[in-house]
Design a protein around this motif. Sequence first.
Motif, short mmCIF file in Angstrom:
data_model
loop_
_atom_site.label_atom_id
_atom_site.label_comp_id
_atom_site.label_asym_id
_atom_site.label_seq_id
_atom_site.Cartn_x
_atom_site.Cartn_y
_atom_site.Cartn_z
N LYS A 272 -1.57 3.61 -9.21
CA LYS A 272 -0.78 4.62 -9.92
C LYS A 272 -1.54 5.15 -11.12
N GLN A 273 -2.15 4.25 -11.88
CA GLN A 273 -2.88 4.67 -13.08
C GLN A 273 -4.12 5.48 -12.73
N LEU A 274 -4.83 5.08 -11.68
CA LEU A 274 -6.03 5.82 -11.27
C LEU A 274 -5.65 7.19 -10.73
N ALA A 275 -4.54 7.26 -9.98
CA ALA A 275 -4.08 8.56 -9.45
C ALA A 275 -3.79 9.51 -10.61
N ALA A 276 -3.15 9.00 -11.65
CA ALA A 276 -2.86 9.84 -12.81
C ALA A 276 -4.16 10.24 -13.51
N ALA A 277 -5.08 9.28 -13.66
CA ALA A 277 -6.35 9.56 -14.34
C ALA A 277 -7.17 10.59 -13.58
N LYS A 278 -7.06 10.59 -12.26
CA LYS A 278 -7.82 11.53 -11.42
C LYS A 278 -7.08 12.86 -11.25
N GLY A 279 -5.89 12.98 -11.84
CA GLY A 279 -5.16 14.24 -11.80
C GLY A 279 -4.54 14.54 -10.45
N LEU A 280 -4.16 13.51 -9.73
CA LEU A 280 -3.58 13.71 -8.39
C LEU A 280 -2.08 14.01 -8.51
N ASP A 281 -1.78 15.09 -9.24
CA ASP A 281 -0.39 15.39 -9.58
C ASP A 281 0.42 15.88 -8.38
N ASN A 282 -0.27 16.36 -7.36
CA ASN A 282 0.44 16.83 -6.15
C ASN A 282 0.73 15.69 -5.17
N GLY A 283 0.27 14.50 -5.49
CA GLY A 283 0.50 13.35 -4.61
C GLY A 283 -0.80 12.74 -4.15
N PHE A 284 -0.66 11.66 -3.44
CA PHE A 284 -1.82 10.92 -2.95
C PHE A 284 -1.34 10.00 -1.84
N ARG A 285 -2.29 9.32 -1.21
CA ARG A 285 -1.93 8.36 -0.17
C ARG A 285 -2.60 7.02 -0.47
N LEU A 286 -1.81 5.96 -0.34
CA LEU A 286 -2.29 4.60 -0.54
C LEU A 286 -2.21 3.91 0.82
N VAL A 287 -3.35 3.45 1.33
CA VAL A 287 -3.44 2.96 2.72
C VAL A 287 -4.05 1.57 2.74
N VAL A 288 -3.45 0.69 3.52
CA VAL A 288 -4.04 -0.64 3.74
C VAL A 288 -4.16 -0.87 5.25
N ASN A 289 -5.31 -0.58 5.81
CA ASN A 289 -5.54 -0.87 7.22
C ASN A 289 -5.59 -2.39 7.40
N THR A 290 -4.91 -2.87 8.43
CA THR A 290 -4.79 -4.32 8.60
C THR A 290 -5.04 -4.71 10.05
N GLY A 291 -6.06 -5.54 10.23
CA GLY A 291 -6.34 -6.07 11.57
C GLY A 291 -6.94 -5.03 12.50
N ARG A 292 -7.14 -5.43 13.75
CA ARG A 292 -7.84 -4.57 14.71
C ARG A 292 -7.07 -3.28 14.98
N ASP A 293 -5.79 -3.40 15.30
CA ASP A 293 -5.02 -2.19 15.59
C ASP A 293 -4.83 -1.33 14.35
N GLY A 294 -4.87 -1.94 13.19
CA GLY A 294 -4.73 -1.18 11.95
C GLY A 294 -6.00 -0.47 11.54
N GLY A 295 -7.11 -0.78 12.20
CA GLY A 295 -8.37 -0.11 11.90
C GLY A 295 -9.14 -0.73 10.74
N GLN A 296 -8.84 -2.00 10.43
CA GLN A 296 -9.56 -2.66 9.32
C GLN A 296 -10.98 -3.02 9.76
N THR A 297 -11.96 -2.62 8.95
CA THR A 297 -13.36 -2.91 9.30
C THR A 297 -14.02 -3.87 8.30
N VAL A 298 -13.46 -4.01 7.11
CA VAL A 298 -13.98 -4.97 6.13
C VAL A 298 -12.87 -5.99 5.86
N ASN A 299 -13.17 -7.25 6.11
CA ASN A 299 -12.14 -8.28 6.04
C ASN A 299 -12.00 -8.88 4.64
#
Length: 113
Positions: free
Chosen positions: A69-96
């Motif tokens: 939240k703080q970084l989004a505000a600092a970067k001026g993402l006033d129109n919104g943003f997306r926070l994503v956590v890919n999890t596991g193989r089906d989630g598309g996670q490539t770094v464990n």
Amino acid sequence: MENCLFCKIVRNELPSTKVYEDDKVLAFNDIDPKAPTHILIIPKKHIASIAALEDEDCDLVAHIIRTAKQLAAAKGLDNGFRLVVNTGRDGGQTVNHLHFHLLGGRAFSWPPG
Ligand code: 5GP
Ligand code: ZN
């Protein structure tokens, strides 16, 4: 010591472009950005994924989300943003090592592919 890409970034054994750091979390620019703002926010402690979270990690996850939240505000993402956590193989996670993608600066489609 964990032989893990993001643990090595935490230990400064590999370079990264840091945008925020405290005793518990590190945020750095994604090496292959998918949006004008693409920051990875990670716990310094090695946690493999959301699926590996322990109850005791809840405060840490809340701290990561507050950091997002703080970084989004600092970067001026006033129109919104997306926070994503890919999890596991089906989630598309490539770094464990648990990481939250903070994406912004353009509009995103839904649902994901
Ligand atoms: P995942 O696919 O696991 O959700 O996301 C892993 C992310 O880590 C990808 O967006 C990828 O570009 C990023 N990444 C992989 N290796 C490195 C690296 O060495 N440095 C940085 N800054 N990002 C990385
Ligand atoms: Zn790790």
